[in-house]
Design a protein around this motif. Structure first.
Motif, PDB file in Angstrom:
ATOM      1  N   SER A   1       0.944  -1.149   0.034  1.00 19.64           N
ATOM      2  CA  SER A   1       0.090  -0.017  -0.017  1.00 19.64           C
ATOM      3  C   SER A   1       0.915   1.220  -0.125  1.00 19.64           C
ATOM      4  CB  SER A   1      -0.982   0.078   1.353  1.00 19.64           C
ATOM      5  OG  SER A   1      -0.403   0.083   2.390  1.00 19.64           O
TER       6      SER A   1
ATOM      7  N   GLN B   1       1.506   2.356  -3.666  1.00 23.02           N
ATOM      8  CA  GLN B   1       0.487   2.792  -4.222  1.00 23.02           C
ATOM      9  C   GLN B   1       0.230   4.217  -3.727  1.00 23.02           C
ATOM     10  OE1 GLN B   1      -2.603  -0.052  -3.316  1.00 23.02           O
ATOM     11  NE2 GLN B   1      -2.101  -1.362  -4.781  1.00 23.02           N
ATOM     12  N   GLU B   2       0.456   4.359  -2.288  1.00 18.20           N
ATOM     13  CA  GLU B   2       0.376   5.838  -2.064  1.00 18.20           C
ATOM     14  C   GLU B   2       1.265   6.657  -2.747  1.00 18.20           C
ATOM     15  OE1 GLU B   2       0.877   5.214   2.199  1.00 18.20           O
ATOM     16  OE2 GLU B   2      -0.982   4.527   2.282  1.00 18.20           O
TER      17      GLU B   2
END
Length: 99
Positions: free
Chosen positions: A2, A5-6
């Motif tokens: 994640s 993705q950030e």
């Protein structure tokens, strides 16, 4: 995953903030000449921009700064890009001053 993705979302937001306002202007004059200069970038400039995005992304993928100490990422991923752009800025300024 994640964290990666950030980072991509932040990059997309920055591109949107910097790119889309320029597309919205449809005035003639000096602004259009400046936009034409931006569109007509040299291959070296395009390569520098792409590498400025890919290098920190590759280093982030390898070091995973969101899972541990972010200091090595700053030193290996961000500082070389900032130093290269600063050097290019200074060199371009000297060339303009002499020319």
């Amino acid at each position: 995953m994640s964290g990666f993705q950030e980072i991509l979302v932040i990059i997309l937001i920055l591109l949107g903030v910097l790119y889309f306002p320029r597309r919205g202007r449809r005035e003639g004059g000096a602004d259009m000449r400046r936009v034409n200069q931006l569109v007509a970038m040299s291959g070296r400039m395009r390569l520098a921009i792409v590498m400025s995005a890919l290098w920190p992304a590759a280093v982030a993928f390898y070091l995973k700064p969101w899972q541990g100490d972010p200091l090595p990422f700053v030193g290996i991923g961000l500082l070389p890009v900032a130093a290269a752009w600063a050097a290019a800025w200074v060199i371009r300024g000297y060339r303009r001053y002499k020319g």
